[in-house]
Design an enzyme around this catalytic site. Sequence first.
Site, mmCIF file in Angstrom:
data_model
loop_
_atom_site.group_PDB
_atom_site.id
_atom_site.type_symbol
_atom_site.label_atom_id
_atom_site.label_comp_id
_atom_site.label_asym_id
_atom_site.label_seq_id
_atom_site.Cartn_x
_atom_site.Cartn_y
_atom_site.Cartn_z
ATOM 1 N N LYS A 277 0.841 -1.213 0.000
ATOM 2 C CA LYS A 277 0.000 0.000 0.000
ATOM 3 C C LYS A 277 0.867 1.251 0.000
ATOM 4 O O LYS A 277 0.633 2.189 -0.760
ATOM 5 C CB LYS A 277 -0.901 0.032 1.242
ATOM 6 C CG LYS A 277 -1.553 1.383 1.464
ATOM 7 C CD LYS A 277 -2.292 1.478 2.778
ATOM 8 C CE LYS A 277 -1.448 1.760 3.979
ATOM 9 N NZ LYS A 277 -1.399 3.148 4.450
ATOM 10 N N ASN A 278 1.885 1.258 0.854
ATOM 11 C CA ASN A 278 2.659 2.492 1.015
ATOM 12 C C ASN A 278 3.613 2.757 -0.151
ATOM 13 O O ASN A 278 4.224 3.824 -0.221
ATOM 14 C CB ASN A 278 3.382 2.490 2.365
ATOM 15 C CG ASN A 278 2.386 2.683 3.505
ATOM 16 O OD1 ASN A 278 1.231 3.056 3.263
ATOM 17 N ND2 ASN A 278 2.809 2.423 4.730
ATOM 18 N N CYS B 251 -5.046 7.919 9.501
ATOM 19 C CA CYS B 251 -5.232 7.369 10.849
ATOM 20 C C CYS B 251 -4.748 8.366 11.889
ATOM 21 O O CYS B 251 -3.755 9.061 11.692
ATOM 22 C CB CYS B 251 -4.464 6.059 10.992
ATOM 23 S SG CYS B 251 -5.241 4.692 10.131
ATOM 24 N N ARG C 218 0.317 14.852 13.198
ATOM 25 C CA ARG C 218 1.048 14.466 11.983
ATOM 26 C C ARG C 218 1.239 15.708 11.125
ATOM 27 O O ARG C 218 0.584 15.897 10.104
ATOM 28 C CB ARG C 218 0.299 13.359 11.224
ATOM 29 C CG ARG C 218 0.201 12.080 12.039
ATOM 30 C CD ARG C 218 -0.522 10.968 11.315
ATOM 31 N NE ARG C 218 0.262 10.332 10.280
ATOM 32 C CZ ARG C 218 -0.178 9.323 9.535
ATOM 33 N NH1 ARG C 218 -1.391 8.841 9.715
ATOM 34 N NH2 ARG C 218 0.597 8.785 8.607
ATOM 35 N N ASP D 121 4.729 0.451 11.815
ATOM 36 C CA ASP D 121 3.505 -0.177 11.297
ATOM 37 C C ASP D 121 3.392 -1.648 11.704
ATOM 38 O O ASP D 121 2.295 -2.215 11.693
ATOM 39 C CB ASP D 121 3.452 -0.083 9.765
ATOM 40 C CG ASP D 121 3.316 1.355 9.289
ATOM 41 O OD1 ASP D 121 3.049 2.241 10.117
ATOM 42 O OD2 ASP D 121 3.486 1.598 8.078
ATOM 43 N N ARG E 133 -8.195 -0.153 4.643
ATOM 44 C CA ARG E 133 -7.313 0.844 4.017
ATOM 45 C C ARG E 133 -6.041 0.163 3.541
ATOM 46 O O ARG E 133 -5.382 0.659 2.638
ATOM 47 C CB ARG E 133 -6.878 1.898 5.043
ATOM 48 C CG ARG E 133 -7.995 2.619 5.727
ATOM 49 C CD ARG E 133 -7.392 3.567 6.710
ATOM 50 N NE ARG E 133 -7.162 4.791 5.990
ATOM 51 C CZ ARG E 133 -7.553 5.986 6.402
ATOM 52 N NH1 ARG E 133 -8.146 6.115 7.559
ATOM 53 N NH2 ARG E 133 -7.330 7.037 5.698
HETATM 54 C C1 EPZ Z 1 4.416 6.881 6.299
HETATM 55 O O1 EPZ Z 1 3.658 7.937 6.895
HETATM 56 C C2 EPZ Z 1 3.476 5.701 6.183
HETATM 57 N N1 EPZ Z 1 2.345 6.080 5.358
HETATM 58 C C3 EPZ Z 1 3.008 5.291 7.571
HETATM 59 O O2 EPZ Z 1 2.192 4.142 7.431
HETATM 60 C C4 EPZ Z 1 4.220 4.935 8.407
HETATM 61 O O3 EPZ Z 1 3.796 4.636 9.722
HETATM 62 C C5 EPZ Z 1 5.190 6.127 8.448
HETATM 63 O O4 EPZ Z 1 5.536 6.507 7.088
HETATM 64 C C6 EPZ Z 1 6.470 5.829 9.199
HETATM 65 O O5 EPZ Z 1 7.096 4.722 8.635
HETATM 66 C C7 EPZ Z 1 2.444 5.995 4.034
HETATM 67 O O6 EPZ Z 1 3.481 5.660 3.469
HETATM 68 C C8 EPZ Z 1 1.229 6.326 3.257
HETATM 69 P P1 EPZ Z 1 6.531 10.288 8.281
HETATM 70 P P2 EPZ Z 1 4.191 9.427 6.886
HETATM 71 O O7 EPZ Z 1 6.380 11.546 7.502
HETATM 72 O O8 EPZ Z 1 4.838 9.711 5.584
HETATM 73 C C9 EPZ Z 1 6.826 13.472 11.859
HETATM 74 C C10 EPZ Z 1 0.269 2.843 7.753
HETATM 75 O O9 EPZ Z 1 -0.308 2.339 8.744
HETATM 76 N N2 EPZ Z 1 6.754 14.500 10.799
HETATM 77 O O10 EPZ Z 1 7.782 9.490 8.131
HETATM 78 O O11 EPZ Z 1 3.086 10.280 7.342
HETATM 79 C C11 EPZ Z 1 5.455 12.806 12.063
HETATM 80 O O12 EPZ Z 1 4.647 13.584 12.880
HETATM 81 C C12 EPZ Z 1 0.805 4.255 7.839
HETATM 82 O O13 EPZ Z 1 0.396 2.262 6.670
HETATM 83 C C13 EPZ Z 1 6.885 15.826 11.149
HETATM 84 O O14 EPZ Z 1 7.106 16.176 12.296
HETATM 85 O O15 EPZ Z 1 5.280 9.308 8.007
HETATM 86 C C14 EPZ Z 1 5.820 11.484 12.623
HETATM 87 O O16 EPZ Z 1 6.005 11.600 14.004
HETATM 88 C C15 EPZ Z 1 0.524 4.907 9.117
HETATM 89 N N3 EPZ Z 1 6.772 16.770 10.161
HETATM 90 C C16 EPZ Z 1 7.166 11.175 11.969
HETATM 91 O O17 EPZ Z 1 7.657 12.417 11.465
HETATM 92 C C17 EPZ Z 1 6.539 16.435 8.869
HETATM 93 O O18 EPZ Z 1 6.445 17.331 8.018
HETATM 94 C C18 EPZ Z 1 7.080 10.148 10.832
HETATM 95 O O19 EPZ Z 1 6.274 10.645 9.788
HETATM 96 C C19 EPZ Z 1 6.399 15.067 8.533
HETATM 97 C C20 EPZ Z 1 6.517 14.114 9.523
#
Ligand code: EPZ
Length: 418
Positions: free
Chosen positions: A23-24, A117, A122, A307, A399
């Site tokens: 998915k991701n 979610c 986020r 995840d 999802r």
């Molecule tokens: C991706 O989310 C995945 N989603 C998530 O999977 C996964 O848990 C996550 O990466 C971490 O591996 C998809 O790929 C669609 P991040 P993403 O930006 O891109 C902080 C699932 O269940 N952050 O790496 O949203 C944020 O708050 C989902 O399949 C900032 O502070 O993850 C978080 O604490 C859930 N500012 C951390 O970084 C920003 O601008 C990780 O977020 C962006 C992120």
Amino acid sequence: MVSRFVVCGGNKLSGSAEVQGSKNSALPLLAATVLLNGESVLYNCPDLSDVDASMRILRYLGCEAKREGSALVIKSSGVCRDDIPDCLMREMRSSIVFLGAVLSRCGRAAMTFPGGCELGPRPIDLHLKALRTLGAEVVERHGVIECNARNGLRGAKIALSFPSVGATENIILAAVTADGTTTVTNAAREPEITDLCEFLNSAGARIYGAGEGVIVIDGVESLSGVNHTIIPDRIVAATLMSAAAVTGSDIEIEGIIQAHLGSIIPIFEESGCDIKCECGSMRVKAPERLGAMPYIRTMPYPGFPTDAQPPVMAAAALCDGTSVFAESIFENRFKHADGLIRLGADIKVENKVAVVKGVKSLYGARIEAQDLRGAAGLIVAALAAEGKSEIGGIEYLERGYENFEILLSSLGAEVLKV
Ligand code: EPZ
């Protein structure tokens, strides 16, 4: 549609199951098709509500998007809009990766904040800061993010303060046709990033270093349509490993990439599973009762994935001993603990640490999933619980997991969707 899973626990699993496409990976790849001229085909694309939502966004933007079996066929020559309405943005978190793609294609993009979610705050500050560095004018007003790059985007040096997956994807999508070279330091190294870069490179992009901490992108004039096979979903593989481990089963998981599971395999081995990988398939032979798991701390890839934490915690609930989970990616990713406790698990959560004292048995109960991976965790636990469990909130599961009840039933579990 609101549905529930009814699980009669206690069956041993056997046989083999094929892992769906990731998915991701699929979601950013779909956003990337906005940048391509001509037809693109994505093979091995899972049939999920988040994928449907991406297809609706593509159609809104003016693309043709249709499913043919497990493949998606996208034609992006007709892109005629640079905005995405709030109702589509709210359907999932990944809608935000359309920002970089639409901005790059149209020179302007307007969209609201994404849904997804609830795992704690986020923010998208890293995404927006990076787009500004690439020369976009970004204004946030009344909940709408408006980006303008009338004179095009320019390559730049971007150092991320955290290796955010989504921000790295947005930067790649915005920089791939920018003028000049972009260097991203502390980039996310997840396999899904590598898949995106391989897709774009076969469309004519020049991206180097995907999968490493520094990614270099030499902007190109244009990209052409390509055929691409999406990588297998490592989190679904980890969920099936957890299901085998918690039920003391012996199963074969087909279509995996072993390297993507490098931080997960040793956890199950240390708790007593015998794991053998050969030619894209993995045999998991679990002991009658798992031993305690080693300390698990979620980390960006190649660390243990956040995840996979909920399904692995479900397996830990029945371990002989105590396991400790530290969540370092999201603020609120232990919501499944409540459901596990209702099934009889002994779990104490304090801030971002959960201590799981293994119990001898779990008992069926009525429980409610509150997010995607949490839903998977509750189902894994219900497979091993004595008696009947009813799990609500299956719309979250859908999802990310394709026909999961059918997959589990094919392995001998008693799971019914009602
Ligand atoms: C991706 O989310 C995945 N989603 C998530 O999977 C996964 O848990 C996550 O990466 C971490 O591996 C998809 O790929 C669609 P991040 P993403 O930006 O891109 C902080 C699932 O269940 N952050 O790496 O949203 C944020 O708050 C989902 O399949 C900032 O502070 O993850 C978080 O604490 C859930 N500012 C951390 O970084 C920003 O601008 C990780 O977020 C962006 C992120």
